[in-house]
Write a protein that holds these residues in place. Structure first.
Motif, PDB file in Angstrom:
ATOM      1  N   GLU A 118     -36.306 -22.983   0.591  1.00 24.36           N
ATOM      2  CA  GLU A 118     -37.584 -23.421   0.015  1.00 24.36           C
ATOM      3  C   GLU A 118     -38.473 -24.144   1.025  1.00 24.36           C
ATOM      4  O   GLU A 118     -39.649 -24.359   0.772  1.00 24.36           O
ATOM      5  N   TYR A 119     -37.935 -24.514   2.190  1.00 26.18           N
ATOM      6  CA  TYR A 119     -38.702 -25.250   3.198  1.00 26.18           C
ATOM      7  C   TYR A 119     -39.215 -24.362   4.336  1.00 26.18           C
ATOM      8  O   TYR A 119     -40.128 -24.753   5.055  1.00 26.18           O
ATOM      9  N   GLY A 120     -38.592 -23.204   4.513  1.00 25.31           N
ATOM     10  CA  GLY A 120     -39.004 -22.341   5.622  1.00 25.31           C
ATOM     11  C   GLY A 120     -38.682 -20.892   5.365  1.00 25.31           C
ATOM     12  O   GLY A 120     -38.095 -20.529   4.341  1.00 25.31           O
ATOM     13  N   THR A 121     -39.105 -20.069   6.310  1.00 23.95           N
ATOM     14  CA  THR A 121     -38.795 -18.635   6.226  1.00 23.95           C
ATOM     15  C   THR A 121     -37.919 -18.267   7.408  1.00 23.95           C
ATOM     16  O   THR A 121     -38.119 -18.767   8.520  1.00 23.95           O
ATOM     17  N   ARG A 122     -36.983 -17.377   7.163  1.00 21.86           N
ATOM     18  CA  ARG A 122     -36.040 -16.976   8.199  1.00 21.86           C
ATOM     19  C   ARG A 122     -36.715 -15.964   9.114  1.00 21.86           C
ATOM     20  O   ARG A 122     -37.140 -14.903   8.673  1.00 21.86           O
ATOM     21  N   GLU A 123     -36.827 -16.325  10.391  1.00 26.41           N
ATOM     22  CA  GLU A 123     -37.465 -15.445  11.365  1.00 26.41           C
ATOM     23  C   GLU A 123     -36.496 -14.358  11.819  1.00 26.41           C
ATOM     24  O   GLU A 123     -36.903 -13.247  12.118  1.00 26.41           O
TER      25      GLU A 123
END
Length: 163
Positions: free
Chosen positions: A140-145
């Protein structure tokens, strides 16, 4: 530039957009000297080569100014690293995830990595499992690159903050 130009004829352009046409290099140099400017070869591969009468010092100054402006507007990406091990306890995972969340909230990129020691190298999927356990906590805090993948002795996963 100026006397260093060795070709016989050049297509000469003025600083103000004036087109002098195809003239001899010496004539173009005389015109530049008359105006108190420099004769600069712009396209040496052209037929005939293209030269421009301009204030070279001013031109270089403007180029440096553009570079500084571009550098000032550049955004620096900070990558913070959170290290895990294959035999990490659940409370240690929670503690390290808490730090990763803080980094993501500050706008930093986070690199989660699992160090593989000794015989763990023969089973890198154990490192992938640890990162797959960490990912739902950070979702919920970031997106997986990038998906977890092995690079040498490490299994890495990059997470960028949500904008």
């Amino acid at each position: 530039m100026n006397e260093e130009i060795t070709v016989k004829e050049v297509r000469c352009l003025g600083d103000d957009g004036t087109n002098y046409g195809i003239i001899s290099t010496s004539e173009a140099q005389a015109t530049a000297d008359e105006l108190g400017l420099d004769l600069v070869l712009i396209a040496p591969d052209g037929k005939p080569p293209v030269a421009k009468i301009m204030d070279y010092g001013k031109y270089r100054y403007q180029q440096e100014k553009k570079k500084k402006e571009a550098k000032k507007n550049q955004k620096v990406i900070v990558i913070k690293e959170v290290k895990f091990s294959v035999k990490i306890a659940e409370n240690d995972i929670n503690y390290k995830v808490k730090h990763a969340i803080e980094f993501l909230e500050k706008g930093y990129h986070v690199k989660c990595r699992v160090f593989l020691k000794g015989r763990e190298m023969s089973h890198p999927e154990a490192g992938v499992e640890v990162l797959e356990k960490v990912w739902p906590m950070l979702e919920e805090y970031g997106t997986r690159e990038s998906e977890p993948k092995q690079e040498g002795r490490f299994v890495n996963m990059y997470i960028i903050p949500k904008s």
